[in-house]
Design an enzyme around this catalytic site. Structure first.
Site, PDB file in Angstrom:
ATOM      1  N   GLU A 363       0.829  -1.217   0.000  1.00 56.80           N
ATOM      2  CA  GLU A 363       0.000   0.000   0.000  1.00 56.80           C
ATOM      3  C   GLU A 363       0.864   1.268   0.000  1.00 56.80           C
ATOM      4  O   GLU A 363       0.509   2.290   0.573  1.00 56.80           O
ATOM      5  CB  GLU A 363      -1.040  -0.032   1.130  1.00 56.80           C
ATOM      6  N   THR A 365       5.315   2.066  -0.483  1.00 56.28           N
ATOM      7  CA  THR A 365       6.538   1.897   0.321  1.00 56.28           C
ATOM      8  C   THR A 365       6.768   3.143   1.191  1.00 56.28           C
ATOM      9  O   THR A 365       6.190   4.210   0.940  1.00 56.28           O
ATOM     10  CB  THR A 365       7.771   1.743  -0.595  1.00 56.28           C
TER      11      THR A 365
HETATM   12  N1  COS Z   1      -6.125  11.633  -4.117  1.00 54.30           N
HETATM   13  C1  COS Z   1      -6.708  12.112  -5.248  1.00 54.30           C
HETATM   14  N2  COS Z   1      -6.025  12.349  -6.390  1.00 54.30           N
HETATM   15  C2  COS Z   1      -4.693  12.098  -6.388  1.00 54.30           C
HETATM   16  C3  COS Z   1      -4.029  11.602  -5.249  1.00 54.30           C
HETATM   17  C4  COS Z   1      -4.798  11.369  -4.084  1.00 54.30           C
HETATM   18  N3  COS Z   1      -4.238  10.902  -2.969  1.00 54.30           N
HETATM   19  N4  COS Z   1      -2.729  11.442  -5.542  1.00 54.30           N
HETATM   20  C5  COS Z   1      -2.565  11.819  -6.823  1.00 54.30           C
HETATM   21  N5  COS Z   1      -3.768  12.214  -7.326  1.00 54.30           N
HETATM   22  C6  COS Z   1      -4.028  12.757  -8.671  1.00 54.30           C
HETATM   23  C7  COS Z   1      -3.162  13.975  -8.932  1.00 54.30           C
HETATM   24  O1  COS Z   1      -3.765  15.151  -8.449  1.00 54.30           O
HETATM   25  C8  COS Z   1      -3.037  13.959 -10.441  1.00 54.30           C
HETATM   26  O2  COS Z   1      -4.202  14.505 -10.998  1.00 54.30           O
HETATM   27  P1  COS Z   1      -4.124  15.719 -12.093  1.00 54.30           P
HETATM   28  O3  COS Z   1      -3.325  15.128 -13.225  1.00 54.30           O
HETATM   29  O4  COS Z   1      -5.543  15.995 -12.427  1.00 54.30           O
HETATM   30  O5  COS Z   1      -3.402  16.824 -11.397  1.00 54.30           O
HETATM   31  C9  COS Z   1      -3.036  12.476 -10.785  1.00 54.30           C
HETATM   32  O6  COS Z   1      -3.642  11.797  -9.662  1.00 54.30           O
HETATM   33  C10 COS Z   1      -1.628  11.940 -10.984  1.00 54.30           C
HETATM   34  O7  COS Z   1      -0.926  12.199  -9.787  1.00 54.30           O
HETATM   35  P2  COS Z   1       0.671  12.356  -9.740  1.00 54.30           P
HETATM   36  O8  COS Z   1       1.117  13.250 -10.848  1.00 54.30           O
HETATM   37  O9  COS Z   1       1.041  12.729  -8.348  1.00 54.30           O
HETATM   38  O10 COS Z   1       1.110  10.859 -10.092  1.00 54.30           O
HETATM   39  P3  COS Z   1       2.524  10.158 -10.025  1.00 54.30           P
HETATM   40  O11 COS Z   1       2.646   9.257 -11.180  1.00 54.30           O
HETATM   41  O12 COS Z   1       3.612  11.168  -9.807  1.00 54.30           O
HETATM   42  O13 COS Z   1       2.396   9.174  -8.737  1.00 54.30           O
HETATM   43  C11 COS Z   1       2.420   8.436  -6.488  1.00 54.30           C
HETATM   44  C12 COS Z   1       2.028   9.522  -7.503  1.00 54.30           C
HETATM   45  C13 COS Z   1       3.891   8.111  -6.507  1.00 54.30           C
HETATM   46  C14 COS Z   1       2.028   9.021  -5.146  1.00 54.30           C
HETATM   47  C15 COS Z   1       1.585   7.155  -6.779  1.00 54.30           C
HETATM   48  O14 COS Z   1       2.011   6.540  -7.973  1.00 54.30           O
HETATM   49  C16 COS Z   1       1.639   6.138  -5.667  1.00 54.30           C
HETATM   50  O15 COS Z   1       0.995   6.278  -4.639  1.00 54.30           O
HETATM   51  N6  COS Z   1       2.425   5.046  -5.863  1.00 54.30           N
HETATM   52  C17 COS Z   1       2.426   3.938  -4.954  1.00 54.30           C
HETATM   53  C18 COS Z   1       1.398   2.956  -5.380  1.00 54.30           C
HETATM   54  C19 COS Z   1       1.053   2.014  -4.279  1.00 54.30           C
HETATM   55  O16 COS Z   1       0.762   2.390  -3.160  1.00 54.30           O
HETATM   56  N7  COS Z   1       1.069   0.746  -4.628  1.00 54.30           N
HETATM   57  C20 COS Z   1       0.716  -0.250  -3.686  1.00 54.30           C
HETATM   58  C21 COS Z   1      -0.076  -1.250  -4.401  1.00 54.30           C
HETATM   59  S1  COS Z   1      -1.652  -1.416  -3.859  1.00 54.30           S
HETATM   60  S2  COS Z   1      -1.465  -2.718  -2.406  1.00 54.30           S
END
Ligand code: COS
Length: 382
Positions: A363, A365
């Site tokens: 969920e 890292t």
């Molecule tokens: N709530 C709502 N919207 C969100 C959000 C959140 N918590 N986080 C990001 N978004 C939105 C952003 O606002 C952006 O929207 P706009 O393009 O309209 O501005 C869009 O989603 C893309 O966000 P961002 O540019 O931040 O994406 P990135 O590719 O840079 O990735 C991270 C963001 C690294 C935070 C994300 O890929 C992540 O959480 N990775 C880990 C995944 C994970 O937890 N995997 C576990 C597997 S599930 S067990």
């Protein structure tokens, strides 16, 4: 919806007794068999645990985040495998439907998820898309009134028991990032879906993760969750919530380990006295207590903020980051306090040490939580 104080106390007490009387005695067996017995699953059903977070209108308990966290603080006090049985129905598997589902989708799925009749599973991660979730390659291409799905999902919790997947797939391959991704409800019996063998893992035996392979799996378009292109945001919102749930599990595990450490420090004698008399042991106990108390306070604060309608992306990331790292340190100290007895299997301390390791990875890292926190700071602090 927040429970009345008396109802809340009753629920917490019921879960506490279930954990201590039913789950704790089975921890070693569950780890050995890599399976939570059906009798425990049935009891979880009868306690309503599958539906903790699902609205009452669809048969769930509709707990507030604070109440859910309080339940997790109890569930965390035993092997995480037990929580995993209900974890995807309460969290990442169901919440896309709760937050973004149409009335028809909610009616069709939520009552079955709340009762535990159907297990939900969340299919986001892929062999080449873990932390960089927006780079996922699985496609869901519109074909008339259907979508056709192709691709491989990896490390999918409860995939081998799932009745439905909340799937994240690229519906617009011309958009390589987050905006090309949509979310879908996919019934597990859809032709073209195959499930891999459960992975052999470092810990959390009894909680199973598998590959899910989609080969021309065709599903009707009405199973899309939310609008085309909104899937990534849905996944992030689901994970914001899931991260608080996991943080609470970490605190529960730390509190259990601390209890074990205190009772061992009282009874284990060296140099003619209980090891708890020694200040170097006391320092480890004090550090574990201080850190687990800090994490508990953080998780509850973030949960209350979410209940009052605030967006808690940053707070959930702080809580998950701190609590999961804290649980690792507490487990490490527990092995140290138990010494050789902590390293051999008998006391279960080494099992907890292995079990809590994944909390810093799944969920999101610790490094992803740091990134989320820093991005928020850089965007918001004046
Ligand atoms: N709530 C709502 N919207 C969100 C959000 C959140 N918590 N986080 C990001 N978004 C939105 C952003 O606002 C952006 O929207 P706009 O393009 O309209 O501005 C869009 O989603 C893309 O966000 P961002 O540019 O931040 O994406 P990135 O590719 O840079 O990735 C991270 C963001 C690294 C935070 C994300 O890929 C992540 O959480 N990775 C880990 C995944 C994970 O937890 N995997 C576990 C597997 S599930 S067990």
């Amino acid at each position: 919806m927040s429970l009345e104080p008396e109802t809340r106390a009753q629920l917490i007490e019921t879960v506490r007794r279930f954990v201590r009387e039913k789950c704790v005695p089975l921890e070693a067996k569950v780890a050995e068999d890599d399976l939570v017995p059906d009798s425990i699953v049935a009891e979880m059903r009868s306690l309503g645990l599958f539906g903790l977070s699902i609205p009452q209108a669809y048969g769930g308990l509709e707990l507030s985040m604070e109440d859910e966290v309080l339940v997790c603080l109890e569930l965390g006090q035993t092997s995480p495998a037990f929580r995993s049985v209900i974890g995807t129905n309460v969290g990442i598997g169901s919440q896309g439907v709760v937050m973004f589902g149409t009335e028809a989708q909610k009616q069709a799925w939520l009552p079955k998820l709340a009762s535990g009749e159907v297990i939900a599973s969340f299919a986001l991660t892929e062999p080449e898309a873990g932390s960089d979730a927006a780079s996922l390659r699985t496609t869901a291409i519109r074909d008339g009134s259907d979508y056709v799905v192709n691709g491989t999902k990896r490390f999918i919790t409860n995939a081998n028991r799932a009745g439905m997947f909340t799937l994240l797939a690229r519906s617009d391959p011309s958009k390589p990032g987050a905006s090309g991704i949509s979310a879908f409800i996919v019934p597990a019996r859809t032709p073209g879906i195959s499930i891999g063998k459960p992975e052999k893992k470092m810990g959390q035996q009894g909680a199973q993760i598998c590959d899910v392979v989609f080969q021309d799996a065709r599903m009707p378009a009405h199973l899309r969750l939310g609008a085309e292109g909104d899937g990534f945001k849905l996944a992030m919102k689901v994970l914001d919530r899931g991260r608080l749930h996991i943080a609470a599990m970490c605190v529960g595990a730390a509190e259990r380990l601390l209890r074990e450490c205190v009772s061992y420090a009282r009874e284990r004698r060296q140099f003619g006295r209980p090891i708890g008399d020694f200040q170097l042991i006391q320092a480890m106990l004090a550090d574990s207590r201080t850190e687990s108390y800090a994490a508990r306070t953080m998780v509850l604060d973030a949960a209350r903020k979410r209940d009052s309608g605030e967006t808690v992306t940053e707070e959930a990331a702080c809580a998950k980051y701190f609590a999961s790292e804290m649980a690792g340190r507490v487990a490490d100290r527990a092995v140290q306090i138990f010494g050789g007895a902590g390293y051999v299997a008998d006391h279960g301390i080494e099992r907890f040490y292995r079990d809590v390791r994944i909390f810093r990875i799944y969920e999101g890292t610790s490094q992803i939580q740091q990134l989320v926190i820093a991005r928020h700071l850089l965007q918001s602090v004046e």
